[in-house]
Design an enzyme around this catalytic site. Structure first.
Site, PDB file in Angstrom:
ATOM      1  N   ARG A  23       0.769  -1.149   0.078  1.00 54.02           N
ATOM      2  CA  ARG A  23      -0.008  -0.132   0.051  1.00 54.02           C
ATOM      3  C   ARG A  23       1.070   1.291  -0.027  1.00 54.02           C
ATOM      4  NH1 ARG A  23      -3.397  -1.856   3.529  1.00 54.02           N
ATOM      5  NH2 ARG A  23      -2.443  -0.751   5.406  1.00 54.02           N
ATOM      6  N   CYS A  44      -7.449 -17.215  16.800  1.00 53.39           N
ATOM      7  CA  CYS A  44      -8.149 -16.797  17.919  1.00 53.39           C
ATOM      8  C   CYS A  44      -9.466 -17.237  18.151  1.00 53.39           C
ATOM      9  CB  CYS A  44      -7.894 -15.186  18.411  1.00 53.39           C
ATOM     10  SG  CYS A  44      -6.341 -14.516  17.914  1.00 53.39           S
TER      11      CYS A  44
HETATM   12  P1  FAD Z   1       1.065 -17.584  12.860  1.00 52.62           P
HETATM   13  O1  FAD Z   1      -0.358 -17.223  12.955  1.00 52.62           O
HETATM   14  O2  FAD Z   1       1.435 -18.591  13.541  1.00 52.62           O
HETATM   15  O3  FAD Z   1       1.246 -17.632  11.238  1.00 52.62           O
HETATM   16  C1  FAD Z   1       2.484 -18.240  10.890  1.00 52.62           C
HETATM   17  C2  FAD Z   1       2.462 -18.415   9.429  1.00 52.62           C
HETATM   18  O4  FAD Z   1       3.550 -19.026   8.867  1.00 52.62           O
HETATM   19  C3  FAD Z   1       1.512 -20.004   9.270  1.00 52.62           C
HETATM   20  O5  FAD Z   1       0.638 -19.916   8.333  1.00 52.62           O
HETATM   21  C4  FAD Z   1       2.472 -21.045   8.945  1.00 52.62           C
HETATM   22  O6  FAD Z   1       1.737 -22.042   8.107  1.00 52.62           O
HETATM   23  C5  FAD Z   1       3.401 -20.100   8.160  1.00 52.62           C
HETATM   24  N1  FAD Z   1       4.764 -20.722   8.086  1.00 52.62           N
HETATM   25  C6  FAD Z   1       5.737 -21.151   9.321  1.00 52.62           C
HETATM   26  N2  FAD Z   1       6.728 -22.011   8.533  1.00 52.62           N
HETATM   27  C7  FAD Z   1       6.741 -21.570   7.216  1.00 52.62           C
HETATM   28  C8  FAD Z   1       7.708 -21.809   6.356  1.00 52.62           C
HETATM   29  N3  FAD Z   1       9.071 -22.409   6.488  1.00 52.62           N
HETATM   30  N4  FAD Z   1       7.357 -21.521   5.129  1.00 52.62           N
HETATM   31  C9  FAD Z   1       6.193 -21.077   4.804  1.00 52.62           C
HETATM   32  N5  FAD Z   1       5.251 -20.865   5.746  1.00 52.62           N
HETATM   33  C10 FAD Z   1       5.374 -21.159   7.052  1.00 52.62           C
HETATM   34  N6  FAD Z   1      -3.916 -14.144  20.267  1.00 52.62           N
HETATM   35  C11 FAD Z   1      -4.705 -13.165  20.926  1.00 52.62           C
HETATM   36  O7  FAD Z   1      -4.043 -12.099  21.078  1.00 52.62           O
HETATM   37  N7  FAD Z   1      -5.668 -13.333  21.636  1.00 52.62           N
HETATM   38  C12 FAD Z   1      -6.407 -14.394  21.597  1.00 52.62           C
HETATM   39  O8  FAD Z   1      -7.538 -14.749  22.079  1.00 52.62           O
HETATM   40  C13 FAD Z   1      -5.848 -15.695  20.888  1.00 52.62           C
HETATM   41  N8  FAD Z   1      -6.195 -16.717  21.019  1.00 52.62           N
HETATM   42  C14 FAD Z   1      -5.790 -17.749  20.118  1.00 52.62           C
HETATM   43  C15 FAD Z   1      -6.396 -18.995  20.402  1.00 52.62           C
HETATM   44  C16 FAD Z   1      -5.849 -20.133  19.570  1.00 52.62           C
HETATM   45  C17 FAD Z   1      -6.526 -21.431  19.486  1.00 52.62           C
HETATM   46  C18 FAD Z   1      -4.555 -20.090  18.900  1.00 52.62           C
HETATM   47  C19 FAD Z   1      -3.808 -21.125  18.138  1.00 52.62           C
HETATM   48  C20 FAD Z   1      -3.995 -18.850  18.891  1.00 52.62           C
HETATM   49  C21 FAD Z   1      -4.354 -17.593  19.642  1.00 52.62           C
HETATM   50  N9  FAD Z   1      -3.868 -16.408  19.558  1.00 52.62           N
HETATM   51  C22 FAD Z   1      -4.578 -15.364  20.347  1.00 52.62           C
HETATM   52  C23 FAD Z   1      -2.543 -16.046  19.171  1.00 52.62           C
HETATM   53  C24 FAD Z   1      -2.570 -15.618  17.806  1.00 52.62           C
HETATM   54  O9  FAD Z   1      -3.282 -16.411  17.046  1.00 52.62           O
HETATM   55  C25 FAD Z   1      -1.128 -15.323  17.331  1.00 52.62           C
HETATM   56  O10 FAD Z   1      -0.386 -14.529  18.275  1.00 52.62           O
HETATM   57  C26 FAD Z   1      -0.920 -15.057  15.977  1.00 52.62           C
HETATM   58  O11 FAD Z   1      -1.654 -15.767  15.127  1.00 52.62           O
HETATM   59  C27 FAD Z   1       0.399 -14.967  15.424  1.00 52.62           C
HETATM   60  O12 FAD Z   1       0.498 -14.357  14.090  1.00 52.62           O
HETATM   61  P2  FAD Z   1       2.054 -14.801  13.178  1.00 52.62           P
HETATM   62  O13 FAD Z   1       1.526 -14.336  11.995  1.00 52.62           O
HETATM   63  O14 FAD Z   1       3.140 -14.277  14.080  1.00 52.62           O
HETATM   64  O15 FAD Z   1       2.078 -16.413  13.219  1.00 52.62           O
END
Ligand code: FAD
Length: 467
Positions: A23, A44
């Site tokens: 963007r 979440c």
């Molecule tokens: P992720 O969401 O883990 O995404 C990482 C991505 O990278 C994934 O899609 C994965 O497939 C991809 N990936 C990994 N390695 C590779 C690779 N080598 N090559 C290509 N792709 C790859 N947080 C809150 O703040 N409040 C809540 O209420 C809350 N509830 C939650 C409930 C559950 C059941 C879960 C599982 C999590 C919850 N969280 C909550 C945490 C929140 O979901 C995470 O903090 C957030 O999703 C982090 O985002 P991210 O992009 O860092 O990582």
């Protein structure tokens, strides 16, 4: 020629970065590798999907892959797992069903998230043992619930745990871990008629919240017929092929299914293999701009460290807002405006059946002392709304401050669901982030009207008691 920004991981941090970079600088080539099929999803919401309150996994997706490709002009490659980063050559290598690709970058973001941990105990590979860390985990759990209920969805949001009005319960099922995922899943499974047994190895659920909050939540779980085992270190998930029992030193509890809610660990392997520095928390170390030890390589979200606003030290608290905010900041930096994205206070919230709880900062004397403070802590319970107002309950607020300076360090709040523990925590987050004292907080001009609080909101009452 325009720069290429490569992102590894297509969820909160990765897609926030990709969208913001594109963007702000439409000339930038933005390439995202995501190993799964889903991007920009709200993990979440998974407990509420399993519960049945959210009908489709698609409803958890905020922007679809097609929208990223067609409307945001992001070169999104799902089904591509990045297997290597070469910071010297400035390339990443990704594998997909179509083979291997080597992609060069000018700027790289590692946004690989965190994986649900599997504790080192026997039997975690048995059929019927689940984790909840990904969309596919959520799908499997919902399928399990439907199968166990004979295809019938029971969840009736207004009626609480279905076991309380059914002649027979489904299950029993075991949940290992009394953190927020374990507790949200206890609610989800109980609402579907399962008899739920929850095992927590310490003496309290919700580690990191105050004793008052943990006790209120534990009491409420018991009221909702969750069988709670505290100080219960699970030693084995016993059975033949399928799980049959959760075994602790004191109990052998028969179960049909077990969910591991024992935390997450940052996915750091790619960074480690590339020689990128890992911090003492075990997550990828970054500076304030989320740049790692490798030039032009950033890390954000659940795979990376943040800086704690109270201690100023690296901290690892994997939550969604941090992932979104730090991802967005990296996108803005890469597009030409260096942006820090800010520190974290470790603010978290959870709903446990009819109770809500929040925590922020350094909660309780132990955490504060470990960080070098001389803490004072007070807990108060006050009415959540004016006494004459027809509805209402109570809010319990625990505040921790530094004895000498009066600086506010942390808070934990609990109330009935809808009575404002979580929203009240936001004023305290502001105070903690700005380094305010308890006396400052006591003088905050918080809004008042009978349907929302008392003239002196419980937060102000707590500050008054502590100051
Ligand atoms: P992720 O969401 O883990 O995404 C990482 C991505 O990278 C994934 O899609 C994965 O497939 C991809 N990936 C990994 N390695 C590779 C690779 N080598 N090559 C290509 N792709 C790859 N947080 C809150 O703040 N409040 C809540 O209420 C809350 N509830 C939650 C409930 C559950 C059941 C879960 C599982 C999590 C919850 N969280 C909550 C945490 C929140 O979901 C995470 O903090 C957030 O999703 C982090 O985002 P991210 O992009 O860092 O990582």
């Amino acid at each position: 020629m325009s720069d290429t920004f490569v992102v590894v991981g297509g969820d909160a941090a990765g897609m926030a970065a990709a969208s913001k970079a594109k963007r702000d600088d439409p000339d930038l080539d933005v390439v995202v590798f995501e190993k799964g099929e889903w991007v920009s999803y709200g993990a979440c919401g998974l407990p509420y999907y399993v519960k049945g309150e959210i009908q489709s996994l698609d409803h958890l997706v905020s922007v679809t892959p097609e929208e990223f490709r067609e409307e945001r002009d992001v070169d999104l490659r799902t089904g591509h797992e990045v297997v290597a980063i070469d910071p010297d050559d400035r390339t990443v290598t990704a594998e997909s069903d179509d083979g291997e690709v080597v992609q060069s970058y000018d700027h790289l973001l590692i946004a690989t998230g965190a994986a649900a941990t599997v504790p080192p105990i026997a039997g975690t590979d048995r059929e019927g043992v689940y984790t909840l860390g990904s969309m596919s985990d959520g799908k499997e759990l919902r399928e399990y619930v439907a199968r166990a209920r004979g295809g019938e969805s029971l969840q009736q949001p207004d009626r609480g745990p279905a076991c309380q009005y059914l002649e027979t319960c489904t299950g029993p099922v075991g949940i290992v871990g009394g953190g927020y995922i374990g507790i949200e899943m206890a609610e989800a499974l109980a609402a579907n008629g399962f008899e739920v047994h929850l095992f927590q190895r310490g003496d309290a659920v919700l580690t990191g919240f105050s004793d008052a909050t943990s006790e209120a939540v534990a009491d409420h779980l018991r009221e909702q017929d969750v069988v709670l085992y505290l100080d219960a270190e699970v030693e084995e998930l016993a059975g033949e092929d399928e799980i049959e029992a959760v075994v602790t030193a004191d109990d052998r509890v028969p179960v049909d299914m077990a969910l591991l809610g024992t935390g997450v660990r940052p996915r750091t392997a790619l960074a480690e293999d590339a020689g990128i520095e890992i911090g003492e928390t075990g997550a990828i170390a970054t500076d304030a701009y989320r740049e790692t030890s490798a030039p032009d390589v950033y890390a954000a979200g659940d795979c990376a460290e943040s800086t704690h606003v109270v201690t100023g030290e690296p901290a690892y608290v994997p939550l969604a807002l941090t992932a979104n905010r730090h991802g967005r900041a990296v996108g803005q930096t890469v597009a030409g405006t260096p942006t820090e994205g800010g520190g974290i206070a470790g603010t978290a919230a959870v709903k446990a059946f009819d109770v809500e709880a929040a925590r922020t900062g350094l909660v309780g004397p132990r955490a504060a002392r470990t960080a070098g403070f001389d803490p004072v802590t007070e807990t108060i319970t006050a009415k959540s709304r004016a006494g004459y107002y027809p509805e209402g309950g109570t809010v319990t607020v625990t505040l921790t401050a530094d004895r000498d300076s009066g600086r506010l360090l942390g808070a934990s709040l609990v109330s009935e669901y809808g009575e404002g523990a979580v929203h009240r925590s936001h004023a305290i987050v502001g105070a903690i982030t700005e380094g305010a004292t308890v006396a400052d907080l006591e003088n905050y001009d918080l809004a008042y009207a009978p349907p929302f609080n008392t003239t002196w909101d419980p937060v102000l009452v707590a500050a008054k008691v502590l100051s």
